[in-house]
Design a protein around this motif. Structure first.
Motif, PDB file in Angstrom:
ATOM      1  N   PRO A  92       0.816  -1.230   0.000  1.00  0.00           N
ATOM      2  CA  PRO A  92       0.000   0.000   0.000  1.00  0.00           C
ATOM      3  C   PRO A  92       0.846   1.275   0.000  1.00  0.00           C
ATOM      4  O   PRO A  92       0.493   2.267  -0.649  1.00  0.00           O
ATOM      5  CB  PRO A  92      -0.809  -0.120   1.296  1.00  0.00           C
ATOM      6  CG  PRO A  92      -0.876  -1.588   1.569  1.00  0.00           C
ATOM      7  CD  PRO A  92       0.440  -2.117   1.111  1.00  0.00           C
ATOM      8  N   LYS A  96       0.992   3.832  -3.162  1.00  0.00           N
ATOM      9  CA  LYS A  96       0.547   5.195  -2.860  1.00  0.00           C
ATOM     10  C   LYS A  96       1.567   6.223  -3.335  1.00  0.00           C
ATOM     11  O   LYS A  96       1.210   7.303  -3.822  1.00  0.00           O
ATOM     12  CB  LYS A  96       0.319   5.350  -1.363  1.00  0.00           C
ATOM     13  CG  LYS A  96      -0.249   6.712  -0.962  1.00  0.00           C
ATOM     14  CD  LYS A  96      -0.526   6.773   0.543  1.00  0.00           C
ATOM     15  CE  LYS A  96      -1.103   8.140   0.930  1.00  0.00           C
ATOM     16  NZ  LYS A  96      -1.400   8.222   2.386  1.00  0.00           N
ATOM     17  N   SER A 284      -4.631  -1.843  -9.592  1.00  0.00           N
ATOM     18  CA  SER A 284      -5.221  -1.272  -8.379  1.00  0.00           C
ATOM     19  C   SER A 284      -4.540  -1.918  -7.177  1.00  0.00           C
ATOM     20  O   SER A 284      -3.878  -2.957  -7.320  1.00  0.00           O
ATOM     21  CB  SER A 284      -6.726  -1.532  -8.321  1.00  0.00           C
ATOM     22  OG  SER A 284      -6.987  -2.919  -8.154  1.00  0.00           O
ATOM     23  N   ALA A 286      -6.061  -3.426  -4.745  1.00  0.00           N
ATOM     24  CA  ALA A 286      -6.713  -4.719  -4.506  1.00  0.00           C
ATOM     25  C   ALA A 286      -6.146  -5.808  -5.410  1.00  0.00           C
ATOM     26  O   ALA A 286      -5.888  -6.933  -4.962  1.00  0.00           O
ATOM     27  CB  ALA A 286      -8.216  -4.593  -4.711  1.00  0.00           C
ATOM     28  N   GLN A 289      -2.683  -6.733  -4.105  1.00  0.00           N
ATOM     29  CA  GLN A 289      -2.748  -7.547  -2.883  1.00  0.00           C
ATOM     30  C   GLN A 289      -3.198  -8.970  -3.183  1.00  0.00           C
ATOM     31  O   GLN A 289      -2.641  -9.931  -2.642  1.00  0.00           O
ATOM     32  CB  GLN A 289      -3.679  -6.882  -1.868  1.00  0.00           C
ATOM     33  CG  GLN A 289      -3.102  -5.601  -1.272  1.00  0.00           C
ATOM     34  CD  GLN A 289      -4.071  -4.872  -0.369  1.00  0.00           C
ATOM     35  OE1 GLN A 289      -5.283  -4.834  -0.635  1.00  0.00           O
ATOM     36  NE2 GLN A 289      -3.556  -4.275   0.701  1.00  0.00           N
ATOM     37  N   THR A 509       0.062  10.945  -1.577  1.00  0.00           N
ATOM     38  CA  THR A 509      -0.487  10.093  -2.633  1.00  0.00           C
ATOM     39  C   THR A 509      -0.075  10.634  -3.998  1.00  0.00           C
ATOM     40  O   THR A 509      -0.285  11.799  -4.308  1.00  0.00           O
ATOM     41  CB  THR A 509      -2.020  10.040  -2.548  1.00  0.00           C
ATOM     42  OG1 THR A 509      -2.396   9.529  -1.271  1.00  0.00           O
ATOM     43  CG2 THR A 509      -2.589   9.151  -3.643  1.00  0.00           C
ATOM     44  N   ASP A 514      -6.630   2.976  -8.293  1.00  0.00           N
ATOM     45  CA  ASP A 514      -7.541   2.884  -7.142  1.00  0.00           C
ATOM     46  C   ASP A 514      -6.804   2.261  -5.956  1.00  0.00           C
ATOM     47  O   ASP A 514      -6.246   1.171  -6.050  1.00  0.00           O
ATOM     48  CB  ASP A 514      -8.742   2.026  -7.537  1.00  0.00           C
ATOM     49  CG  ASP A 514      -9.748   1.863  -6.394  1.00  0.00           C
ATOM     50  OD1 ASP A 514      -9.623   2.587  -5.381  1.00  0.00           O
ATOM     51  OD2 ASP A 514     -10.641   1.007  -6.519  1.00  0.00           O
ATOM     52  N   MET A 515      -6.812   2.950  -4.811  1.00  0.00           N
ATOM     53  CA  MET A 515      -6.078   2.488  -3.632  1.00  0.00           C
ATOM     54  C   MET A 515      -6.987   1.841  -2.587  1.00  0.00           C
ATOM     55  O   MET A 515      -6.628   1.740  -1.416  1.00  0.00           O
ATOM     56  CB  MET A 515      -5.318   3.664  -3.013  1.00  0.00           C
ATOM     57  CG  MET A 515      -4.131   4.133  -3.837  1.00  0.00           C
ATOM     58  SD  MET A 515      -2.858   2.841  -3.998  1.00  0.00           S
ATOM     59  CE  MET A 515      -2.347   2.661  -2.295  1.00  0.00           C
ATOM     60  N   THR A 516      -8.142   1.362  -2.989  1.00  0.00           N
ATOM     61  CA  THR A 516      -9.031   0.653  -2.058  1.00  0.00           C
ATOM     62  C   THR A 516      -8.484  -0.740  -1.773  1.00  0.00           C
ATOM     63  O   THR A 516      -8.265  -1.519  -2.695  1.00  0.00           O
ATOM     64  CB  THR A 516     -10.445   0.515  -2.648  1.00  0.00           C
ATOM     65  OG1 THR A 516     -10.941   1.803  -3.026  1.00  0.00           O
ATOM     66  CG2 THR A 516     -11.385  -0.138  -1.648  1.00  0.00           C
ATOM     67  N   PRO A 517      -8.242  -1.085  -0.495  1.00  0.00           N
ATOM     68  CA  PRO A 517      -7.672  -2.409  -0.174  1.00  0.00           C
ATOM     69  C   PRO A 517      -8.640  -3.529  -0.525  1.00  0.00           C
ATOM     70  O   PRO A 517      -9.864  -3.332  -0.598  1.00  0.00           O
ATOM     71  CB  PRO A 517      -7.422  -2.337   1.332  1.00  0.00           C
ATOM     72  CG  PRO A 517      -7.467  -0.884   1.686  1.00  0.00           C
ATOM     73  CD  PRO A 517      -8.407  -0.247   0.702  1.00  0.00           C
ATOM     74  N   TRP A 518      -8.104  -4.725  -0.722  1.00  0.00           N
ATOM     75  CA  TRP A 518      -8.921  -5.899  -0.984  1.00  0.00           C
ATOM     76  C   TRP A 518      -9.642  -6.318   0.301  1.00  0.00           C
ATOM     77  O   TRP A 518      -9.034  -6.421   1.366  1.00  0.00           O
ATOM     78  CB  TRP A 518      -8.048  -7.037  -1.491  1.00  0.00           C
ATOM     79  CG  TRP A 518      -8.801  -8.297  -1.773  1.00  0.00           C
ATOM     80  CD1 TRP A 518     -10.005  -8.405  -2.413  1.00  0.00           C
ATOM     81  CD2 TRP A 518      -8.416  -9.629  -1.425  1.00  0.00           C
ATOM     82  NE1 TRP A 518     -10.407  -9.717  -2.483  1.00  0.00           N
ATOM     83  CE2 TRP A 518      -9.448 -10.497  -1.892  1.00  0.00           C
ATOM     84  CE3 TRP A 518      -7.315 -10.176  -0.781  1.00  0.00           C
ATOM     85  CZ2 TRP A 518      -9.381 -11.879  -1.719  1.00  0.00           C
ATOM     86  CZ3 TRP A 518      -7.246 -11.559  -0.611  1.00  0.00           C
ATOM     87  CH2 TRP A 518      -8.278 -12.398  -1.079  1.00  0.00           C
ATOM     88  N   LYS A 519     -10.917  -6.562   0.217  1.00  0.00           N
ATOM     89  CA  LYS A 519     -11.726  -6.891   1.385  1.00  0.00           C
ATOM     90  C   LYS A 519     -11.325  -8.222   2.031  1.00  0.00           C
ATOM     91  O   LYS A 519     -11.517  -8.426   3.233  1.00  0.00           O
ATOM     92  CB  LYS A 519     -13.211  -6.921   1.011  1.00  0.00           C
ATOM     93  CG  LYS A 519     -13.765  -5.558   0.608  1.00  0.00           C
ATOM     94  CD  LYS A 519     -15.244  -5.652   0.249  1.00  0.00           C
ATOM     95  CE  LYS A 519     -15.809  -4.289  -0.148  1.00  0.00           C
ATOM     96  NZ  LYS A 519     -17.239  -4.374  -0.537  1.00  0.00           N
TER      97      LYS A 519
END
Length: 544
Positions: A92, A96, A284, A286, A289, A509, A514-519
């Protein structure tokens, strides 16, 4: 049949890669070095796996298992914990920052001097250590698998420029140059996505082929009575070779898993430019990861094709007195049918080219972004940077081809690689960790920590009389590496406390993705770590 199946799979992989990537943009630095930041998780995982699984792993790690048994699986299984750390903590932050190289991150965090020094360390290590070892181990492995001495007819000494050259030496030099030229062409005309796609294709073949070696090997142990019987015989005949707990006599005693072995694994999977450049090209966070954790899941299977064949080779060939690094190639040649031997050799060539190209691509990125753009031509265009990178690739590849055959004579190429890697792995990892965790440590502390780490390990390795003294204190070299790492951490923290940065550093940043982490990151990580512990426990015998 061996030669035909070898050529068929090699051409298939090259043609399929061309069809998939022929329209990809490779003229910009993002396109050439990061695949246009468009890599998805299967491609990232396949590329990470095959970049790691070259012949220094297939030949070297199986050679280590031939000598030390199952304990050397630490290099595979403990790597899973490193990959979890990469996915959750390091990736991350790297994504970023929007970087292409690790030295870029250190310039962002510290200063240009730290970046330049780290850049030079990477370039020297890759050019004179990593790339030559990939070429050398690849040549040794192919020579054994394909029995090149008989295939080429070079069974007697030959005269070359007035000098008498032994057959083994002639084949080694010829194979090194063949692999080097093939790899240079791939790297010269393709970008990261081309290499990653080729990696994924060959990765499937490598997994299939690796499992085949274990299957046919166990069948040979049981004289054709099935792999279950072969495994039973292996356990009964060589119980000391099937203990996951390393003894003081093995190359990875159990206590070292918590010091040097862990640190070398952490650097390799979290900050080694050659490896993690694949993750920098993620579309991304996600996807990155998921790709890293999928690699971790695949690494859990690593002992099946990177350790078990070495133990099988010990059972079958130890009486013949073959060397550690000849064990794997001999096993492949002896247990596989000719048509499958050619296929597996082609997959191995793909693995060699993958690691070779990954190192070349990373080296060219370090050169063009770190030196060309910073020092040689700061006003150069994107196209000029990529052109300079391609020229540098050819230069460093030619140099590595001449260095590689000089490595002949090492008792274990894998052990040699780990020892030499430690020289720069430990200092760089210490600086990156402190840089991320402590925002007040200033740039001079990082720069001089790098210098101090290189000097401490270099003195131990290369100054006569020092190694026995250090080994008398720490017993194992891996414990010494842990001491160096702790020393560097304390050095930087003390400097940061006495003379901190004027203002705390903050990671800004600077990325288009897209920097949304994997759920599923948390649960996947827990499952992987639990599996690591279960594998160790199932083969542990502290009394052996």
């Amino acid at each position: 049949m061996t030669l035909l199946s070898f050529l068929a799979f090699t051409l298939f992989a090259a043609f399929l890669t061309f069809l998939i990537t022929r329209r990809d943009e490779k003229s910009s630095s993002d396109g050439f070095f990061l695949g246009g930041r468009s890599l998805t998780f299967p491609v990232i995982a396949g590329s990470l796996l095959l970049t790691n699984l070259s012949t220094e792993q297939m030949v070297g790690l199986n050679g280590a298992a031939y000598k030390d048994g199952l304990a050397v699986m630490a290099w595979e299984v403990v790597a899973v914990i490193s990959l979890v750390l990469m996915a959750a903590f390091f990736l991350p932050r790297f994504l970023k920052a929007g970087i292409t190289t690790v030295p870029q991150f250190l310039e962002n965090r510290f200063d240009k001097s730290t970046q330049t020094l780290t850049n030079m360390i990477f370039l020297l290590a890759y050019g004179f250590l990593l790339i030559p070892i990939i070429l050398y181990s690849g040549a040794v492995g192919l020579s054994q698998m394909l029995d090149l001495k008989n295939l080429t007819g070079i069974t007697e000494p030959i005269n070359f420029l007035g000098n008498t050259v032994q057959p083994d030496t002639a084949i080694l030099w010829g194979t090194v140059f063949l692999i080097g030229i093939m790899g240079s062409l791939y790297s010269r005309f393709g970008g990261l996505k081309t290499l990653a796609t080729l990696d994924t294709i060959n990765g499937v073949g490598l997994l299939v082929g690796g499992f085949m070696i274990a299957w046919f090997g166990l069948n040979r142990v049981a004289d054709g009575n099935g792999i279950a019987e072969g495994w039973k015989i292996l356990k009964e005949s060589n119980p000391e070779h099937l203990n996951s707990i390393g003894t003081p006599q093995t190359s990875v005693p159990f206590s070292t898993l918590f010091t040097g072995v862990a640190l070398l694994n952490f650097f390799y999977w979290c900050t080694n430019q050659q490896i993690i450049q694949r993750t920098f090209g993620a579309s991304s966070l996600a996807e990155g990861q998921k790709g890293v954790l999928l690699t971790g899941a695949l690494k859990l299977l690593g002992p099946v094709y990177l350790v078990i064949p070495g133990i099988i080779a010990y059972h079958l060939f130890a009486k013949d007195g073959i060397g550690n690094d000849q064990a794997y190639g001999t096993l492949v040649r002896e247990v596989l049918p000719p048509q499958l031997t050619g296929f597996f050799a082609a997959v191995m060539v793909g693995a060699i080219l993958s690691s070779f190209n990954a190192a070349l691509n990373s080296t060219s990125a370090l050169f063009s972004i770190g030196l060309y753009h910073h020092v040689i031509n700061p006003k150069g265009s994107e196209q000029q940077m990529v052109r300079a990178a391609k020229i540098f690739v050819v230069t460093i590849a030619i140099a590595a081809m001449f260095v590689a055959p000089l490595l002949a004579g090492q008792s274990s190429i894998f052990a040699y690689l780990q020892d030499m890697n430690a020289i720069y792995f430990i200092p760089i990892f210490a600086v990156v960790v402190v840089g991320m965790l402590h925002p007040r440590v200033p740039a001079p502390a990082a720069f001089w920590a790098l210098v101090l780490g290189l000097v401490m390990i270099g003195v131990k390795y290369f100054v006569p009389g020092v190694a026995p003294l250090v080994d008398g204190v720490f017993r194992y070299n891996f414990h010494f590496l842990g001491f160096v790492f702790a020393t560097l951490i304390v050095f930087m923290l003390v400097w940061g406390a006495v003379a901190p940065r004027a203002t705390p550093w903050k990671l800004e940043t600077s990325t288009p993705i897209d920097m949304t982490p994997w759920k599923g990151l948390k649960w996947a990580s827990v499952v992987l770590i639990a599996l690591v512990l279960a594998i160790y426990a199932s083969f542990a015998s502290f009394g052996s």
